[in-house]
Design an enzyme around this catalytic site. Sequence first.
Site, PDB file in Angstrom:
ATOM      1  N   GLY A   1     -14.176  -8.227 -34.819  1.00  0.00           N
ATOM      2  CA  GLY A   1     -14.010  -9.393 -33.966  1.00  0.00           C
ATOM      3  C   GLY A   1     -13.006 -10.350 -34.573  1.00  0.00           C
TER       4      GLY A   1
ATOM      5  NE  ARG B   1     -22.612 -27.025 -22.471  1.00  0.00           N
ATOM      6  CZ  ARG B   1     -21.721 -26.334 -23.156  1.00  0.00           C
ATOM      7  NH1 ARG B   1     -22.032 -25.117 -23.605  1.00  0.00           N
ATOM      8  NH2 ARG B   1     -20.522 -26.832 -23.401  1.00  0.00           N
TER       9      ARG B   1
ATOM     10  CG  LEU C   1     -15.014 -24.359 -29.862  1.00  0.00           C
ATOM     11  CD1 LEU C   1     -13.908 -25.310 -29.411  1.00  0.00           C
ATOM     12  CD2 LEU C   1     -14.538 -22.921 -29.734  1.00  0.00           C
TER      13      LEU C   1
ATOM     14  N   GLY D   1     -12.142 -13.554 -33.016  1.00  0.00           N
ATOM     15  CA  GLY D   1     -12.183 -14.897 -32.463  1.00  0.00           C
ATOM     16  C   GLY D   1     -12.254 -15.921 -33.575  1.00  0.00           C
ATOM     17  CG  LEU D   2     -12.432 -20.160 -32.757  1.00  0.00           C
ATOM     18  CD1 LEU D   2     -13.086 -21.425 -32.231  1.00  0.00           C
ATOM     19  CD2 LEU D   2     -11.121 -20.519 -33.453  1.00  0.00           C
ATOM     20  CB  ALA D   3     -16.966 -16.279 -36.052  1.00  0.00           C
TER      21      ALA D   3
ATOM     22  CB  SER E   1     -14.324 -28.664 -19.882  1.00  0.00           C
ATOM     23  OG  SER E   1     -14.788 -29.400 -20.996  1.00  0.00           O
TER      24      SER E   1
END
Length: 660
Positions: free
Chosen positions: A42, A332, A464, A44-46, A286
């Site tokens: 992976g 949420r 994030l 992505g950010l991680a 968003s």
Amino acid sequence: MSSKLNSKIPAGPIEQKWSEYKGHCKLVNPANKRSLEIIVVGSGLAGASAASSLAEMGYKVKVFCFQDSPRRAHSIAAQGGINAAKNYQNDGDSVYRLFYDTIKGGDYRAREGNVHRLAEVSGNIIDQCVAQGVPFAREYGGTLSNRSFGGTQVQRTFYAAGQTGQQLLLGAYSALQRQVGMGAVTLCARHEMLDVVMIDGKARGIIARDLISGKLESHFGHAVLLCTGGYGNVFYLSTNAMGSNVTAAWKAHRRGAFMANPCYTQIHPTCIPVSGDHQSKLTLMSESLRNDGRIWVPKKEGDTRAGNTIPEDERDYYLERRYPAFGNLVPRDVASRAAKERCDAGFGVGKSKLAVFLDFAAAFERYGKVEANKKGMHSPSKEEIIALGKDVVKEKYGNLFDMYKQITGENPYEVPMRIYPAVHYTMGGLWVDYNLMTTIPGLYALGEANFSDHGANRLGASALMQGLADGYFVIPYTIGEYLADEIRTKAIPTDHPAFAEAEKNVQDTIDKFFSIKGTKSVDHFHKRLGKIMWDKCGMARNAKGLTEAIGEIQQLRKEFWSDLRVTGDANEFNPELEKAGRVADFIELGELMCKDALHRNESCGGHFREEYQEDGGEAKRNDEEFKYVAAWEFKGVSDWELNKEELNYENIKIAARNYK
């Protein structure tokens, strides 16, 4: 509680646990790092942050992603911002308050030690990203700007217009590509991990398929990091990219990694409503829009008038009415359930009646008056004020407004947006300890792939934060605790029997897909699974529906393996084959999600059991019986064993979650 689970939370006061850990953890010296190999699945950010950080430290790193470039990782889709306890606004924020808000927002189902660490390192993330050139929004004086997100009463969310994920990913990607250019990282794009290789009880590599040629490859690693995101696409329709899947995590689960709290699914309240059966994914608007947009429905049931023609006194701003302290910025799960309740009661808007309004008229006027004062305009007309206000909103949210118009054909500067909840994020994931290691030694899970930080509901702008915290500031320390004992382990050749066995298992599955020669496409089964999951394990669940869903999924699985048709060939670029493997895993995961939801006789966060609610419709937790992490151990098809990790709250008083 299960003896198989050891969270390894350090002793001592909560504010000292991480610093004490860093001061006493095992280290690997630079010369030994050069001989240790780490696989990161992976990008992505991680994944990108972990790979670049570990390579910078001297480890040999291999990165795998199924996209053609790490820049296409789904982290790019995050819009609204990233949280950090910097207290730039001097409005009362602190590390403790971020820690408290996250635990409370997760409905008291997250682990204190991990969450406090996340809050501690949050400020470092902003410094790191600014140093990389991430173009965060700034105030007139040059300081970084903040805005509010749901579940908080402070402004701690840093942002780059409505494309924060993209800008952060470009920063992490730049750091990763620097290491690729230096030869410290080997990047394997268009590769999908299809199994974990186990040797003597430890993760020692992976089997990956080259998605262009179809060739299976074996890769050795002293440790394997899964940074593969969440599993929201089990519902078919979600805000996730169509390629997002659970396969890497699920293969690890089948090899012995426990899956924790799989029923904790986040339903995001601000998504563009479904427009028809043709859709393959949903689009997120968003949460940052809830800073300035007001959510409402008509007071009159079944009202069909256009939103901009309904007078102010005929509007029900239901979040402001029900939750005056937080208003439109409730968490949420609360906002999603409230929207569903209004629509179910007959007050929905649009053709489907499954939508509510998100209206910026008040923001246009408020900002316009400020701008008029700045410009020294005396007695400006309402039209002039609105025009000035629209310019301010356009600067803050313009790309989101443009996206909405492109998708719906409606101009949100002139008419209110229509929004409805949709599957977004998954709080459940692979169980990990404080070191981010799964129940398989040497196998780690970072970011959304693990369960550790968000409890039963994630606060906005925290995804994030977690991904970058895990990659930049946590795993560089915690992986040394394991690898310090592996410095004498030589690289294991990939002709080892364990690699051959794992590769054969993968090949057998691929061969089986082609041998079925049924009549139904992969998408046929995926859509059916998604409908079962949304109807019976979605925004609301009950025992009857969940029991039915388990039986229906088991039947669907039988049909899948007897009537699936995969076209093309294995030894070529074949998206249908890719999807078949992913949907096979989704079907098994879906059953476990329903099983997990059925066993948890309470409502908490994103898990709302209709049998367990307060008089006003709020979630009713059962802390006496369910204050634990449910970690499921795979025993065989449709067979799991439940292990429990008790959650101890020593620094926060558990209370009813009140946003009123």
